[in-house]
Design a protein around this motif. Structure first.
Motif, PDB file in Angstrom:
ATOM      1  N   ALA A 144       0.824  -1.205   0.000  1.00  0.00           N
ATOM      2  CA  ALA A 144       0.000   0.000   0.000  1.00  0.00           C
ATOM      3  C   ALA A 144       0.861   1.258   0.000  1.00  0.00           C
ATOM      4  N   ALA A 145       1.950   1.230   0.748  1.00  0.00           N
ATOM      5  CA  ALA A 145       2.851   2.389   0.801  1.00  0.00           C
ATOM      6  C   ALA A 145       3.421   2.691  -0.584  1.00  0.00           C
ATOM      7  N   GLN A 146       3.825   1.661  -1.291  1.00  0.00           N
ATOM      8  CA  GLN A 146       4.339   1.857  -2.649  1.00  0.00           C
ATOM      9  C   GLN A 146       3.244   2.405  -3.564  1.00  0.00           C
ATOM     10  N   GLY A 147       2.000   1.976  -3.328  1.00  0.00           N
ATOM     11  CA  GLY A 147       0.881   2.476  -4.122  1.00  0.00           C
ATOM     12  C   GLY A 147       0.673   3.969  -3.938  1.00  0.00           C
ATOM     13  N   PHE A 148       0.886   4.479  -2.731  1.00  0.00           N
ATOM     14  CA  PHE A 148       0.747   5.914  -2.479  1.00  0.00           C
ATOM     15  C   PHE A 148       1.716   6.698  -3.361  1.00  0.00           C
ATOM     16  N   LEU A 149       2.935   6.184  -3.506  1.00  0.00           N
ATOM     17  CA  LEU A 149       3.928   6.870  -4.330  1.00  0.00           C
ATOM     18  C   LEU A 149       3.618   6.732  -5.820  1.00  0.00           C
ATOM     19  N   ALA A 150       3.186   5.557  -6.221  1.00  0.00           N
ATOM     20  CA  ALA A 150       2.927   5.304  -7.637  1.00  0.00           C
ATOM     21  C   ALA A 150       1.801   6.174  -8.182  1.00  0.00           C
ATOM     22  N   ARG A 151       0.908   6.622  -7.295  1.00  0.00           N
ATOM     23  CA  ARG A 151      -0.245   7.410  -7.722  1.00  0.00           C
ATOM     24  C   ARG A 151      -0.059   8.914  -7.526  1.00  0.00           C
ATOM     25  N   LEU A 152       1.142   9.346  -7.236  1.00  0.00           N
ATOM     26  CA  LEU A 152       1.399  10.774  -7.058  1.00  0.00           C
ATOM     27  C   LEU A 152       1.179  11.536  -8.364  1.00  0.00           C
ATOM     28  N   SER A 153       0.622  12.711  -8.249  1.00  0.00           N
ATOM     29  CA  SER A 153       0.428  13.579  -9.426  1.00  0.00           C
ATOM     30  C   SER A 153       1.655  14.477  -9.602  1.00  0.00           C
ATOM     31  N   VAL A 154       2.756  13.848  -9.972  1.00  0.00           N
ATOM     32  CA  VAL A 154       4.015  14.559 -10.190  1.00  0.00           C
ATOM     33  C   VAL A 154       4.586  14.088 -11.527  1.00  0.00           C
ATOM     34  N   SER A 155       5.703  14.676 -11.922  1.00  0.00           N
ATOM     35  CA  SER A 155       6.314  14.270 -13.178  1.00  0.00           C
ATOM     36  C   SER A 155       6.789  12.826 -13.092  1.00  0.00           C
ATOM     37  N   ALA A 156       6.885  12.195 -14.254  1.00  0.00           N
ATOM     38  CA  ALA A 156       7.313  10.792 -14.298  1.00  0.00           C
ATOM     39  C   ALA A 156       8.706  10.625 -13.701  1.00  0.00           C
ATOM     40  N   GLY A 157       9.588  11.595 -13.924  1.00  0.00           N
ATOM     41  CA  GLY A 157      10.947  11.504 -13.409  1.00  0.00           C
ATOM     42  C   GLY A 157      10.991  11.543 -11.892  1.00  0.00           C
ATOM     43  N   ILE A 158      10.242  12.458 -11.286  1.00  0.00           N
ATOM     44  CA  ILE A 158      10.212  12.555  -9.824  1.00  0.00           C
ATOM     45  C   ILE A 158       9.579  11.306  -9.234  1.00  0.00           C
ATOM     46  N   ARG A 159       8.516  10.818  -9.856  1.00  0.00           N
ATOM     47  CA  ARG A 159       7.860   9.604  -9.355  1.00  0.00           C
ATOM     48  C   ARG A 159       8.831   8.421  -9.386  1.00  0.00           C
ATOM     49  N   ALA A 160       9.557   8.302 -10.482  1.00  0.00           N
ATOM     50  CA  ALA A 160      10.519   7.198 -10.601  1.00  0.00           C
ATOM     51  C   ALA A 160      11.626   7.316  -9.551  1.00  0.00           C
ATOM     52  N   ASP A 161      12.116   8.536  -9.326  1.00  0.00           N
ATOM     53  CA  ASP A 161      13.165   8.741  -8.322  1.00  0.00           C
ATOM     54  C   ASP A 161      12.659   8.385  -6.923  1.00  0.00           C
ATOM     55  N   LEU A 162      11.421   8.748  -6.637  1.00  0.00           N
ATOM     56  CA  LEU A 162      10.852   8.442  -5.325  1.00  0.00           C
ATOM     57  C   LEU A 162      10.649   6.939  -5.145  1.00  0.00           C
ATOM     58  N   LEU A 163      10.161   6.277  -6.177  1.00  0.00           N
ATOM     59  CA  LEU A 163       9.969   4.827  -6.095  1.00  0.00           C
ATOM     60  C   LEU A 163      11.308   4.103  -5.956  1.00  0.00           C
ATOM     61  N   ASP A 164      12.327   4.581  -6.668  1.00  0.00           N
ATOM     62  CA  ASP A 164      13.666   3.987  -6.536  1.00  0.00           C
ATOM     63  C   ASP A 164      14.209   4.178  -5.125  1.00  0.00           C
ATOM     64  N   LEU A 165      14.021   5.373  -4.573  1.00  0.00           N
ATOM     65  CA  LEU A 165      14.465   5.663  -3.208  1.00  0.00           C
ATOM     66  C   LEU A 165      13.757   4.754  -2.210  1.00  0.00           C
ATOM     67  N   PHE A 166      12.457   4.604  -2.374  1.00  0.00           N
ATOM     68  CA  PHE A 166      11.654   3.765  -1.486  1.00  0.00           C
ATOM     69  C   PHE A 166      12.089   2.314  -1.591  1.00  0.00           C
ATOM     70  N   ASP A 167      12.298   1.857  -2.821  1.00  0.00           N
ATOM     71  CA  ASP A 167      12.726   0.479  -3.048  1.00  0.00           C
ATOM     72  C   ASP A 167      14.073   0.218  -2.383  1.00  0.00           C
ATOM     73  N   ARG A 168      14.997   1.151  -2.518  1.00  0.00           N
ATOM     74  CA  ARG A 168      16.322   0.962  -1.917  1.00  0.00           C
ATOM     75  C   ARG A 168      16.234   0.933  -0.396  1.00  0.00           C
ATOM     76  N   SER A 169      15.386   1.769   0.177  1.00  0.00           N
ATOM     77  CA  SER A 169      15.290   1.800   1.635  1.00  0.00           C
ATOM     78  C   SER A 169      14.746   0.481   2.166  1.00  0.00           C
ATOM     79  N   ILE A 170      13.787  -0.125   1.460  1.00  0.00           N
ATOM     80  CA  ILE A 170      13.268  -1.438   1.858  1.00  0.00           C
ATOM     81  C   ILE A 170      14.354  -2.492   1.697  1.00  0.00           C
ATOM     82  N   PHE A 171      15.069  -2.426   0.587  1.00  0.00           N
ATOM     83  CA  PHE A 171      16.137  -3.385   0.287  1.00  0.00           C
ATOM     84  C   PHE A 171      17.208  -3.373   1.378  1.00  0.00           C
ATOM     85  N   VAL A 172      17.644  -2.163   1.754  1.00  0.00           N
ATOM     86  CA  VAL A 172      18.710  -2.026   2.747  1.00  0.00           C
ATOM     87  C   VAL A 172      18.211  -2.418   4.138  1.00  0.00           C
ATOM     88  N   THR A 173      16.990  -2.027   4.466  1.00  0.00           N
ATOM     89  CA  THR A 173      16.441  -2.360   5.786  1.00  0.00           C
ATOM     90  C   THR A 173      16.318  -3.867   5.966  1.00  0.00           C
TER      91      THR A 173
END
Length: 355
Positions: A144-173
């Motif tokens: 659900a948390a990832q869904g909140f980011l995926a549905r942001l009304s922002v540019s595709a580049g910012i959305r991708a950067d945020l999803l990558d950041l989120f993915d890395r934080s889960i990966f490292v944790t």
């Protein structure tokens, strides 16, 4: 919490809680069609999301606003995603640690296990039911948390950067959590360097580094700003976890809402224990830990030994060093003065807290 209110502004806690409540209300309504157990799972997940400090949302919104951002809806959606992620990790962490209490009340695993027992289930069956329920709830909240980011009304580049950041934080944790289990279970005997790396991975990435960088990414910050915020978050995140480890042994359970015995009984490998192992008192401490794990001892002798061998003082020095380095980083940075001031307050508060 005055420091976070000053940073993010008033109303952030309430705004994030409103979004969480709306999300859970929707899920609970949908879950009813799949039986009472599933509805109760979502209701328990909603309860698990309440009562936290919400400092991760405050970091997201505070950085975003201090860097000139004005799209509060998007910032609050990102903040909500981090709070959902935090709740998910708490649910999973309690299962791993076999904790049944969180914030002074039964957690999801504990409440589901108690309900199963009340229905006549065996102790083993009730434990399985509680743990499985908590694992599933955590999985659902990560998605659900990832869904909140995926549905942001922002540019595709910012959305991708945020999803990558989120993915890395889960990966490292997850890497930090796995190392934590390996060390505590005796699968691997860690050095202090190993334990410090685990400490950084388990908490700093998703609790400080990622929220700070997420607010900056949404604000359109440059690479240098992201690097500074990431390093600051890493340093303060480690200091925060070191303080958390201390509270898990020397804190007041009435204030922290957590037992001061579980970490010791579970043989959690923290810098406190890693340092103690390097001292002449280790044999005595290890014996006391063995007794603690099989008795009703209150842990007084273990805590006294950790004090006497210098472990607590050693961790205090580590905390001070990390905070000093974080402050120095801010002094040498080109971050806006308002943001630097707020981050200094965050660094100080992260390590003087009692809970």
């Amino acid at each position: 919490m005055t420091v976070l209110t000053d940073f993010a502004g008033t109303g952030v806690h309430e705004a994030v809680q409103d979004r969480l409540d709306a999300f859970f209300t929707d899920r609970i309504s949908l879950a009813a069609a799949y039986g009472d157990n599933y509805r109760l799972l979502w209701e328990a997940a909603r309860s698990a999301s309440r009562g936290g400090k919400m400092f991760r949302p405050a970091l997201v919104v505070g950085v975003y606003r201090d860097l000139g951002g004005s799209d509060d809806d998007s910032a609050l959606r990102i903040a909500t995603a981090f709070e959902l992620l935090h709740t998910a990790f708490l649910l999973h962490d309690d299962v791993i640690d076999r904790d049944l209490i969180r914030r002074g009340v039964p957690n999801l695993a504990g409440s589901f296990a108690a309900d199963a027992t009340a229905r006549g289930a065996t102790e083993a069956a009730a434990e399985t039911w509680g743990q499985a329920s908590a694992i599933l709830a955590g999985d659902l909240l990560i998605q659900a948390a990832q869904g909140f980011l995926a549905r942001l009304s922002v540019s595709a580049g910012i959305r991708a950067d945020l999803l990558d950041l989120f993915d890395r934080s889960i990966f490292v944790t997850a890497a930090g959590e796995l190392a934590d289990v390996a060390f505590s279970a005796g699968v691997r005997l860690p050095s202090l360097v190993d334990v410090m790396a685990m400490t950084e991975q388990k908490t700093a990435s998703y609790s400080f580094e990622a929220p700070l960088k997420a607010g900056a990414i949404l604000a359109g910050a440059d690479a240098e700003t992201l690097t500074i915020l990431g390093e600051f978050g890493r340093l303060v995140g480690v200091a925060f976890q070191l303080r958390d480890d201390q509270l898990g042994v020397f804190g007041d359970a009435q204030v922290t809402g957590k037992s001061v015995l579980n970490d010791l009984r579970n043989r959690k490998e923290t810098p406190l224990i890693a340092h103690a192992r390097s001292t002449p008192r280790w044999a005595q401490i290890e014996e006391a830990l063995e007794i603690l794990g099989t008795s009703d001892s209150d842990g007084t002798s273990v805590r006294a030994a950790l004090e006497e061998c210098g472990a607590r003082t050693f961790v205090d020095s580590l905390i001070d060093d990390h905070v000093a380095r974080a402050q120095s980083l801010l002094d040498d940075s080109g971050l806006p003065a308002t943001l630097r001031g707020h981050l200094r307050d965050v660094a100080r508060h992260a390590v003087v807290r009692a809970a």
